[in-house]
Design an enzyme around this catalytic site. Structure first.
Site, PDB file in Angstrom:
ATOM      1  N   CYS A 181       0.766  -1.448  -0.093  1.00 55.49           N
ATOM      2  CA  CYS A 181      -0.267  -0.043  -0.122  1.00 55.49           C
ATOM      3  C   CYS A 181       1.296   1.222  -0.297  1.00 55.49           C
ATOM      4  CB  CYS A 181      -0.696  -0.140   1.592  1.00 55.49           C
ATOM      5  SG  CYS A 181      -2.397  -1.383   0.826  1.00 55.49           S
TER       6      CYS A 181
HETATM    7  N1  COA Z   1     -19.949  -9.199   8.425  1.00 59.21           N
HETATM    8  C1  COA Z   1     -20.445  -9.259   9.329  1.00 59.21           C
HETATM    9  N2  COA Z   1     -19.518  -9.050  10.405  1.00 59.21           N
HETATM   10  C2  COA Z   1     -18.832  -9.138  10.137  1.00 59.21           C
HETATM   11  C3  COA Z   1     -18.052  -9.355   9.051  1.00 59.21           C
HETATM   12  C4  COA Z   1     -18.487  -9.082   7.364  1.00 59.21           C
HETATM   13  N3  COA Z   1     -18.925  -9.254   6.381  1.00 59.21           N
HETATM   14  N4  COA Z   1     -16.422  -9.430   8.872  1.00 59.21           N
HETATM   15  C5  COA Z   1     -16.210  -9.544  10.354  1.00 59.21           C
HETATM   16  N5  COA Z   1     -17.560  -9.878  11.311  1.00 59.21           N
HETATM   17  C6  COA Z   1     -18.126  -9.968  12.836  1.00 59.21           C
HETATM   18  C7  COA Z   1     -16.956 -10.603  12.777  1.00 59.21           C
HETATM   19  O1  COA Z   1     -17.143 -12.047  12.787  1.00 59.21           O
HETATM   20  C8  COA Z   1     -16.978 -10.087  14.613  1.00 59.21           C
HETATM   21  O2  COA Z   1     -17.689 -10.585  15.094  1.00 59.21           O
HETATM   22  P1  COA Z   1     -18.055 -11.698  17.043  1.00 59.21           P
HETATM   23  O3  COA Z   1     -17.720 -10.202  17.425  1.00 59.21           O
HETATM   24  O4  COA Z   1     -18.881 -12.363  16.613  1.00 59.21           O
HETATM   25  O5  COA Z   1     -16.111 -12.168  16.952  1.00 59.21           O
HETATM   26  C9  COA Z   1     -17.276  -9.236  14.390  1.00 59.21           C
HETATM   27  O6  COA Z   1     -17.705  -8.857  13.443  1.00 59.21           O
HETATM   28  C10 COA Z   1     -15.526  -8.273  14.106  1.00 59.21           C
HETATM   29  O7  COA Z   1     -15.214  -8.302  13.221  1.00 59.21           O
HETATM   30  P2  COA Z   1     -13.300  -7.718  13.284  1.00 59.21           P
HETATM   31  O8  COA Z   1     -12.788  -8.697  12.515  1.00 59.21           O
HETATM   32  O9  COA Z   1     -13.075  -7.453  14.957  1.00 59.21           O
HETATM   33  O10 COA Z   1     -14.163  -6.083  12.459  1.00 59.21           O
HETATM   34  P3  COA Z   1     -13.603  -4.605  13.003  1.00 59.21           P
HETATM   35  O11 COA Z   1     -14.222  -3.691  13.561  1.00 59.21           O
HETATM   36  O12 COA Z   1     -11.635  -4.868  13.645  1.00 59.21           O
HETATM   37  O13 COA Z   1     -13.147  -4.303  11.320  1.00 59.21           O
HETATM   38  C11 COA Z   1     -11.352  -4.272   9.517  1.00 59.21           C
HETATM   39  C12 COA Z   1     -12.937  -5.394  10.489  1.00 59.21           C
HETATM   40  C13 COA Z   1     -11.341  -4.882   8.443  1.00 59.21           C
HETATM   41  C14 COA Z   1     -12.311  -3.542   9.028  1.00 59.21           C
HETATM   42  C15 COA Z   1     -10.621  -3.343  10.282  1.00 59.21           C
HETATM   43  O14 COA Z   1     -10.664  -4.178  11.766  1.00 59.21           O
HETATM   44  C16 COA Z   1      -9.937  -2.971   9.988  1.00 59.21           C
HETATM   45  O15 COA Z   1      -9.748  -1.345   9.054  1.00 59.21           O
HETATM   46  N6  COA Z   1      -8.836  -3.158  10.050  1.00 59.21           N
HETATM   47  C17 COA Z   1      -7.348  -2.155   8.949  1.00 59.21           C
HETATM   48  C18 COA Z   1      -7.259  -2.639   7.707  1.00 59.21           C
HETATM   49  C19 COA Z   1      -6.106  -2.403   7.053  1.00 59.21           C
HETATM   50  O16 COA Z   1      -5.939  -0.978   6.992  1.00 59.21           O
HETATM   51  N7  COA Z   1      -5.638  -3.482   6.253  1.00 59.21           N
HETATM   52  C20 COA Z   1      -4.658  -2.907   5.343  1.00 59.21           C
HETATM   53  C21 COA Z   1      -4.899  -3.653   4.016  1.00 59.21           C
HETATM   54  S1  COA Z   1      -3.601  -2.681   2.891  1.00 59.21           S
END
Ligand code: COA
Length: 372
Positions: free
Chosen positions: A156
């Site tokens: 990225c």
């Molecule tokens: N739909 C519904 N629920 C979902 C889901 C989806 N698509 N994906 C995950 N969940 C659920 C999970 O199962 C979890 O449930 P639980 O609490 O019962 O275990 C809950 O939602 C929270 O999941 P989590 O992965 O902890 O979500 P989050 O708030 O961390 O958001 C991201 C996920 C990926 C959006 C976030 O962590 C993020 O943006 N991180 C940085 C990513 C980044 O910058 N990456 C670089 C890439 S180049």
């Protein structure tokens, strides 16, 4: 030493749009199929049933509302879940070169520069269509540029690291006019079958023209300084290299696409980026009130809001920290350049802003620019 300037930018937007509603419908149909096919294993406790995705979760967790892709039909086919990209003949333009040509054409037109005057092309992206010949050399040939070209990959942060490389060469005098192009065809290396991340990415290509400030023909941004930093982490990873075949010949392994530990990335990258930006600003003698705009990497809306607050010492308004995430999703290295390209024309001479990217590696790259 010469002063390097950004004299033009261009954005190629992929032809198909996938809304969250369409994406979730396709994912849920895929999950239902998978659960039906694996009913016995799920019943026996050997496999876990796949839960449905939700539009509300996607918007709340990421701020993403839709994304552009090169091929929507393949991605949304529940029996397939990845784009239909046909292998092209060796004498036909590759996909990355084709989209690069479009973005570069727009950037050169803005700069008022002929392609023949370009003497460096850096193709900086998080995944390459092939290892060699370098895609950048093909792009150089396709647009009719001179000089030399090479590929680079810092995930990225590819765009900002590419800008630093080009700006340094312009400052040193080894290059006079450079193009840094970021064809981010993320749909090809994304795992559309993983509920935790299936909503994250979109396809795009950005291009940035850099010249000696003295050569600029129109409005431009002087590059005051650049800073790049890396720190090893496995929390964002893709193993799809030459070991793919030598390991076990499996074509469908999960680790051969984008993988992340999103929560850890969120927590670990935030302090890395805000400290990096604060240190860069301090070295440049800039305080928060001197910064008119932040063009940040576009991965997550609340992540950007946090970084904006840290850097500005207050809540930046939308104009100060433009987000394009809702429309484009995460486009890897291209995100901060899309924001810069779309939201920089209105700055006045003397206004200062920061382009900043962050991502796998980990990597952070910042470019402080001043409107000339
Ligand atoms: N739909 C519904 N629920 C979902 C889901 C989806 N698509 N994906 C995950 N969940 C659920 C999970 O199962 C979890 O449930 P639980 O609490 O019962 O275990 C809950 O939602 C929270 O999941 P989590 O992965 O902890 O979500 P989050 O708030 O961390 O958001 C991201 C996920 C990926 C959006 C976030 O962590 C993020 O943006 N991180 C940085 C990513 C980044 O910058 N990456 C670089 C890439 S180049």
């Amino acid at each position: 030493m010469h002063i390097a300037a950004i004299t033009g930018t261009g954005v190629f937007t992929a032809p198909d749009v996938i809304t969250n509603a369409e994406l979730v419908t396709a994912y849920n149909a895929y999950a239902d199929r998978w659960n039906a096919e694996n009913a016995a294993a799920i019943e026996a406790g050997e496999e876990e049933a796949k839960a449905h995705s939700s539009e509300d979760f996607i918007v709340a967790a990421s701020g993403i509302e839709r994304r552009f892709v090169m091929d929507k039909e393949g991605v949304l086919d529940p029996a397939r879940m990845y784009p239909r990209f046909r292998a092209r003949a060796d004498d036909a333009p590759s996909m990355m070169a084709e989209v690069a040509q479009d973005a570069i054409g727009k950037a050169l037109a803005q700069a008022g520069v002929a392609a023949a005057d370009v003497d460096l092309v850096i193709c900086a992206a998080s995944n390459m269509e092939r290892p060699y010949p370098a895609v950048a050399v093909e792009i150089q040939d396709l647009i009719g540029a001179g000089g030399f070209a090479f590929d680079m990959n810092v995930a990225c942060s590819s765009a900002t690291f590419g800008i630093q490389a080009a700006a340094d060469m312009i400052a040193a005098g080894s290059v006079r006019c450079a193009v840094v192009v970021n064809p981010e065809i993320t749909s090809g290396h994304h795992e559309w079958r993983d509920r935790d991340c299936h909503f994250i990415f979109g396809d795009v290509c950005t291009a940035t023209v850099l010249q000696r400030a003295d050569d600029a023909k129109g409005a431009h941004f002087r590059i005051l300084s650049t800073r790049c930093a890396t720190q090893y982490s496995n929390n964002i990873r893709n193993n799809n290299g030459f070991l793919r075949r030598t390991r076990d010949q499996q074509e469908d392994r999960r680790d051969m696409q984008f993988m992340q530990n999103g929560r850890k990335v969120f927590k670990e990258v935030l302090p890395l980026v805000s400290d990096h930006m604060a240190a860069h600003m301090a070295e440049e003698g800039l305080a928060a009130e001197d910064i008119k705009r932040l063009w940040l990497h576009q991965a997550n809306k609340s992540m950007n809001a946090y970084i904006g607050r840290k850097v500005m010492g207050r809540e930046p308004d939308e104009a100060e920290q433009p987000n394009i995430l809702q429309d484009y999703a995460n486009t890897s290295s291209a995100g901060s350049i899309i924001a810069f390209s779309k939201y920089s024309d209105d700055l006045a001479p003397g206004d200062t802003g920061i382009i900043c990217s962050f991502g796998a590696g980990y990597s952070v790259g910042s470019v402080i620019v001043e409107r000339a």
